[in-house]
Design an enzyme around this catalytic site. Sequence first.
Site, PDB file in Angstrom:
ATOM      1  N   THR A 133       0.842  -1.279   0.141  1.00  0.00           N
ATOM      2  CA  THR A 133       0.021   0.009  -0.051  1.00  0.00           C
ATOM      3  C   THR A 133       0.966   1.372  -0.085  1.00  0.00           C
ATOM      4  O   THR A 133       2.041   1.281   0.551  1.00  0.00           O
ATOM      5  CB  THR A 133      -0.816  -0.080   1.281  1.00  0.00           C
ATOM      6  OG1 THR A 133      -1.454   1.239   1.273  1.00  0.00           O
ATOM      7  CG2 THR A 133      -0.061  -0.336   2.457  1.00  0.00           C
ATOM      8  N   ASP A 134       0.107   2.248  -0.311  1.00  0.00           N
ATOM      9  CA  ASP A 134       1.002   3.526  -0.365  1.00  0.00           C
ATOM     10  C   ASP A 134       1.205   4.098   1.080  1.00  0.00           C
ATOM     11  O   ASP A 134       1.715   5.125   1.329  1.00  0.00           O
ATOM     12  CB  ASP A 134       0.300   4.599  -1.247  1.00  0.00           C
ATOM     13  CG  ASP A 134      -1.253   5.031  -1.113  1.00  0.00           C
ATOM     14  OD1 ASP A 134      -1.687   4.170   0.022  1.00  0.00           O
ATOM     15  OD2 ASP A 134      -1.818   6.119  -1.790  1.00  0.00           O
ATOM     16  N   GLU A 135       0.211   3.729   2.173  1.00  0.00           N
ATOM     17  CA  GLU A 135       0.012   4.321   3.376  1.00  0.00           C
ATOM     18  C   GLU A 135       1.373   3.988   4.115  1.00  0.00           C
ATOM     19  O   GLU A 135       1.671   4.516   5.186  1.00  0.00           O
ATOM     20  CB  GLU A 135      -1.015   3.493   4.180  1.00  0.00           C
ATOM     21  CG  GLU A 135      -2.367   3.641   3.330  1.00  0.00           C
ATOM     22  CD  GLU A 135      -3.427   3.430   4.200  1.00  0.00           C
ATOM     23  OE1 GLU A 135      -3.330   3.256   5.453  1.00  0.00           O
ATOM     24  OE2 GLU A 135      -4.546   2.897   3.429  1.00  0.00           O
ATOM     25  N   TYR A 158      -1.928  -0.690  11.117  1.00  0.00           N
ATOM     26  CA  TYR A 158      -1.983  -1.261   9.730  1.00  0.00           C
ATOM     27  C   TYR A 158      -0.860  -1.048   8.686  1.00  0.00           C
ATOM     28  O   TYR A 158      -0.027  -1.980   8.267  1.00  0.00           O
ATOM     29  CB  TYR A 158      -3.190  -1.034   8.979  1.00  0.00           C
ATOM     30  CG  TYR A 158      -3.356  -1.170   7.527  1.00  0.00           C
ATOM     31  CD1 TYR A 158      -3.263  -2.562   7.052  1.00  0.00           C
ATOM     32  CD2 TYR A 158      -3.035  -0.146   6.539  1.00  0.00           C
ATOM     33  CE1 TYR A 158      -3.174  -2.704   5.770  1.00  0.00           C
ATOM     34  CE2 TYR A 158      -3.460  -0.252   5.075  1.00  0.00           C
ATOM     35  CZ  TYR A 158      -3.289  -1.946   4.744  1.00  0.00           C
ATOM     36  OH  TYR A 158      -3.214  -1.912   3.433  1.00  0.00           O
ATOM     37  N   LYS A 162       2.231  -3.372   7.470  1.00  0.00           N
ATOM     38  CA  LYS A 162       2.521  -3.595   5.723  1.00  0.00           C
ATOM     39  C   LYS A 162       4.042  -3.072   5.820  1.00  0.00           C
ATOM     40  O   LYS A 162       4.667  -3.708   4.900  1.00  0.00           O
ATOM     41  CB  LYS A 162       1.509  -2.730   4.954  1.00  0.00           C
ATOM     42  CG  LYS A 162       0.141  -3.300   4.844  1.00  0.00           C
ATOM     43  CD  LYS A 162      -0.160  -4.675   4.346  1.00  0.00           C
ATOM     44  CE  LYS A 162       0.150  -4.723   2.902  1.00  0.00           C
ATOM     45  NZ  LYS A 162       0.051  -6.172   2.512  1.00  0.00           N
TER      46      LYS A 162
HETATM   47  P1  NAD Z   1      -9.412  -7.645   2.192  1.00  0.00           P
HETATM   48  O1  NAD Z   1      -9.335  -7.379   3.691  1.00  0.00           O
HETATM   49  O2  NAD Z   1     -10.611  -7.320   1.370  1.00  0.00           O
HETATM   50  O3  NAD Z   1      -8.889  -9.150   1.955  1.00  0.00           O
HETATM   51  C1  NAD Z   1      -8.006  -9.870   2.349  1.00  0.00           C
HETATM   52  C2  NAD Z   1      -8.129 -11.447   2.459  1.00  0.00           C
HETATM   53  O4  NAD Z   1      -7.005 -11.970   3.175  1.00  0.00           O
HETATM   54  C3  NAD Z   1      -9.523 -12.131   2.805  1.00  0.00           C
HETATM   55  O5  NAD Z   1     -10.015 -13.025   1.991  1.00  0.00           O
HETATM   56  C4  NAD Z   1      -9.122 -12.893   4.158  1.00  0.00           C
HETATM   57  O6  NAD Z   1      -9.768 -13.733   4.541  1.00  0.00           O
HETATM   58  C5  NAD Z   1      -7.440 -13.194   3.848  1.00  0.00           C
HETATM   59  N1  NAD Z   1      -6.651 -13.387   4.929  1.00  0.00           N
HETATM   60  C6  NAD Z   1      -6.531 -12.735   6.149  1.00  0.00           C
HETATM   61  N2  NAD Z   1      -5.641 -13.166   6.986  1.00  0.00           N
HETATM   62  C7  NAD Z   1      -5.160 -14.420   6.321  1.00  0.00           C
HETATM   63  C8  NAD Z   1      -4.228 -15.381   6.372  1.00  0.00           C
HETATM   64  N3  NAD Z   1      -3.239 -15.324   7.795  1.00  0.00           N
HETATM   65  N4  NAD Z   1      -3.982 -16.205   5.599  1.00  0.00           N
HETATM   66  C9  NAD Z   1      -4.498 -16.200   4.480  1.00  0.00           C
HETATM   67  N5  NAD Z   1      -5.540 -15.427   4.145  1.00  0.00           N
HETATM   68  C10 NAD Z   1      -5.897 -14.322   5.012  1.00  0.00           C
HETATM   69  O7  NAD Z   1      -8.206  -6.688   1.674  1.00  0.00           O
HETATM   70  P2  NAD Z   1      -8.033  -6.081   0.046  1.00  0.00           P
HETATM   71  O8  NAD Z   1      -8.746  -4.725   0.269  1.00  0.00           O
HETATM   72  O9  NAD Z   1      -8.339  -6.947  -0.949  1.00  0.00           O
HETATM   73  O10 NAD Z   1      -6.440  -5.993   0.086  1.00  0.00           O
HETATM   74  C11 NAD Z   1      -5.633  -7.131  -0.467  1.00  0.00           C
HETATM   75  C12 NAD Z   1      -4.061  -6.480  -0.343  1.00  0.00           C
HETATM   76  O11 NAD Z   1      -3.922  -5.330  -0.965  1.00  0.00           O
HETATM   77  C13 NAD Z   1      -3.806  -6.510   1.347  1.00  0.00           C
HETATM   78  O12 NAD Z   1      -2.524  -6.879   1.335  1.00  0.00           O
HETATM   79  C14 NAD Z   1      -3.634  -4.891   1.264  1.00  0.00           C
HETATM   80  O13 NAD Z   1      -2.814  -4.500   2.317  1.00  0.00           O
HETATM   81  C15 NAD Z   1      -3.316  -4.510  -0.091  1.00  0.00           C
HETATM   82  N6  NAD Z   1      -3.952  -3.107  -0.400  1.00  0.00           N
HETATM   83  C16 NAD Z   1      -5.214  -2.880  -0.486  1.00  0.00           C
HETATM   84  C17 NAD Z   1      -5.587  -1.649  -0.738  1.00  0.00           C
HETATM   85  C18 NAD Z   1      -7.158  -1.140  -0.803  1.00  0.00           C
HETATM   86  O14 NAD Z   1      -7.516   0.035  -0.885  1.00  0.00           O
HETATM   87  N7  NAD Z   1      -7.803  -1.982  -0.419  1.00  0.00           N
HETATM   88  C19 NAD Z   1      -4.720  -0.725  -1.389  1.00  0.00           C
HETATM   89  C20 NAD Z   1      -3.798  -0.874  -1.633  1.00  0.00           C
HETATM   90  C21 NAD Z   1      -2.848  -2.550  -1.115  1.00  0.00           C
END
Ligand code: NAD
Length: 349
Positions: A133-135, A158, A162
């Site tokens: 993430t950019d955070e 969070y 990350k």
């Molecule tokens: P989300 O919370 O919707 O999904 C996370 C998934 O990971 C879920 O299906 C959960 O069951 C699974 N999970 C959690 N802990 C686990 C573990 N220990 N083992 C296996 N599976 C596990 O998240 P998202 O919004 O889809 O984000 C996905 C990734 O992208 C993350 O790494 C997040 O940091 C990154 N990200 C998200 C955003 C955003 O805007 N949502 C932006 C940049 C990066």
Amino acid sequence: MKTMLVTGGAGFIGANFVLEAVRQGHKVVNLDKLTYAGNLDTLSSISQNDKHVFVEGDIGDRALVARLLTSHGVNAVVNFAAESHVDRSIDGPAAFVETNVVGTLGLLEASRDYWRGLGSGAADAFRFLHVSTDEVYGSLGAEGQFTEATPYAPNSPYSASKAASDHLVRAFHHTYGLPTLTTNCSNNYGPYQFPEKLIPLIIQKALAGEPLPVYGDGRNIRDWLFVGDHCSAIQRVLDAGRVGETYNVGGNAERENIQVVKAICALLDARRPMADGRKRESLITYVKDRPGHDRRYAIDSSKLQKELGWKPSQTFESGIEHTVDWYLQNQAWSDRVLDGSYRMERLGA
Ligand code: NAD
């Protein structure tokens, strides 16, 4: 065509990625713990597809990961699995360290050991792509953008977790030579996002005619990217990214939170006017700010655009319209994921 181990592929971005990868003909082994954020419902269209193997489990389970890598002959790991909601990290940071840091370490160790056992051609082609993430870069003032050279300064539990995982990925490349790639993306929105995050939460509350909670003065800025564009960027980095590098992903779509909320209100008013004729903007309610709320994020993705030729396909306007229409057409999905354990209440106050 690749055989990928995708982690967190039942979550928001991971599931969008898996659906597209399977559509393109890749084989996906999907490892997900099915926390509150993981929903198999999202994957129902590929539940019988032999290109998709779903495995319920934890990324930190090294023995399980090792077995999956070997038995499927995986040639790329794409790590989406994480605890992802800043507000939840304020209430309970331990789960974020457990999955995002310790879990990622287990996944890295199992991947390194598997990669070391591959023949030279397969080892050269293997990739470990970490989705971040950019955070991790902290908060910006009125000017400037995050580049890949911006020092890390995470402000929430969070983003701190990350950041730690990004550093472990970097270290596994430099210490062991694991062929890693890292992407740091701005805020995503689109289909299948759990309704605790701003955009789907506001859509659900606005449809129900409930108050629309806006943190602080509503003027915090995020750089929004449609989820399909994030997924195409990850594919591009996986195919052509330089090993050991990090790539920022973003769409040059900075908006204040209040602008995002008003855009959703206008789209819903046009499509589904309120019975009493009121405008949905009248539901906006300013609430106590998030502790430590970062003021502004903006991402410079010119490295990805120039080096790998990626560009987003959606503007914020086209993407938000598509997203609102998707939630209107798929209310049953939202009803099913809101299974009662979470009732769109305020978290992390
Ligand atoms: P989300 O919370 O919707 O999904 C996370 C998934 O990971 C879920 O299906 C959960 O069951 C699974 N999970 C959690 N802990 C686990 C573990 N220990 N083992 C296996 N599976 C596990 O998240 P998202 O919004 O889809 O984000 C996905 C990734 O992208 C993350 O790494 C997040 O940091 C990154 N990200 C998200 C955003 C955003 O805007 N949502 C932006 C940049 C990066």
